[in-house]
Design an enzyme around this catalytic site. Sequence first.
Site: not given
Length: 449
Positions: A21-22, A25
């Site tokens: 997820h990170e 980003h």
Amino acid sequence: MHILITIAAFIVTLGILVTIHEYGHYWVARRCGIKVLTFSVGFGKPLLTWQRGDTQWQIAMIPLGGYVKMLDEREAPVSDAERSVAFNNQHPLKKMGVVAAGPLANLLLAIVLTAGVYAYGVQTIKPVLGLVSADSVAARAGLQAGNEVLTVDGEPVSSWDAFFLEMLGTIGQDTAMLEVASGSGARRVVTLPLDSLGKSAFGPGMLGLLGMSPYPLTLTVGDIAPGQPADRAGLKVGDRLLALDGKPLSDWTQIPRALAAGQGKKVDLLVARQSQQFTLHVQPTLVTQGDVRIGKIGVGPAVDEARWQAQRFTEQYGAVDAIGVAVHKLWAQTRITFLAFGHMFTGRAPLDQISGPLTIAKFAGDSASLGLVAFIQFLSVISLSLAVLNLLPVPVLDGGHLMYHTAELLTGRPVPARIEEIGQRVGLALLLGLMALALFNDFHRFLPG
């Protein structure tokens, strides 16, 4: 040993999902020319740090999440030379891309994992009704044991899991249209009423409430709990149950229903053992299930092994087809997730469907104990859930930030800091309330009493 597997599987699950997820980003931010200061897996005090370019990478103490910290004038002063690489100075479309990249990374992971599992091959069972309970909704609609479900409301189903998933998508409707095939191959369409489901529909017992089970249960005793009423009365494994209180038995589900209705009253079982028939008098033990007390005698049915083995198969596709199957399956799961949220919001579904870290840890451990394929399937489901949750339009979640940046794109100016601050407080309160509810549900499920 199982507790160690559960803890390890939980940590691995969080580590993979948070990192992916990170990194979504981070990857998009770097390609948009934004300076990333910190990439953290976990919150709190860093346990391990290392520097790579402008970014400090770290693993922190609390593993329940992570974050990517970007250069931003709203958080700290930025030099004139670096203003062009600060997040707050980017075009709204770039901001939206960075925010959306985290959930999309989880969605992509879910697709890859699911497609990989179907390319490898999944052990599953056919959408064949092993048992249709007497006088159930399914029986009254005309469904019979041995029927194979081909479609639900026109959507084809290839396995029992797919059948269950499509049926969850019908919750809220008055009826579902099932195309079924008999053992001889004859096809027909059955209209299945759904108005009797109520709030308990959202859950693994939904098909059971309608009277359908994949297990071809027999009326032969397959298991007896030592010291329980059936054992004390003299019932033995291999006995065939013919009648209960003088009423002939046609399927096993009649027994627990009769015991529940009897509320602990002694029952007479007509039993066949080899060439003999005789009656046993059994005094059920009263136990509490939910808010009611029902009778239990400590006996379980045998499964028709020949029919059960005939229902099992390996579902496997080529690489391209596996991707299509994965996308279809994950879209169905996403649709059902939003449907569940909508029903919970309107009070049509129970709030106990919301699960927290204890439930996730339990399922992580259970799936890991079943093998790598089961664990990967679990990881895919949680990754999809994380993507969907983060895209909800709630401030502090990615969906809330997408909402702010969309407003900036439409109006040509950033959302005022005061409005964003109020939104963050409201969003945080909602998120904390959701977490508290999830933890309450977890403790209610797993703690005695």
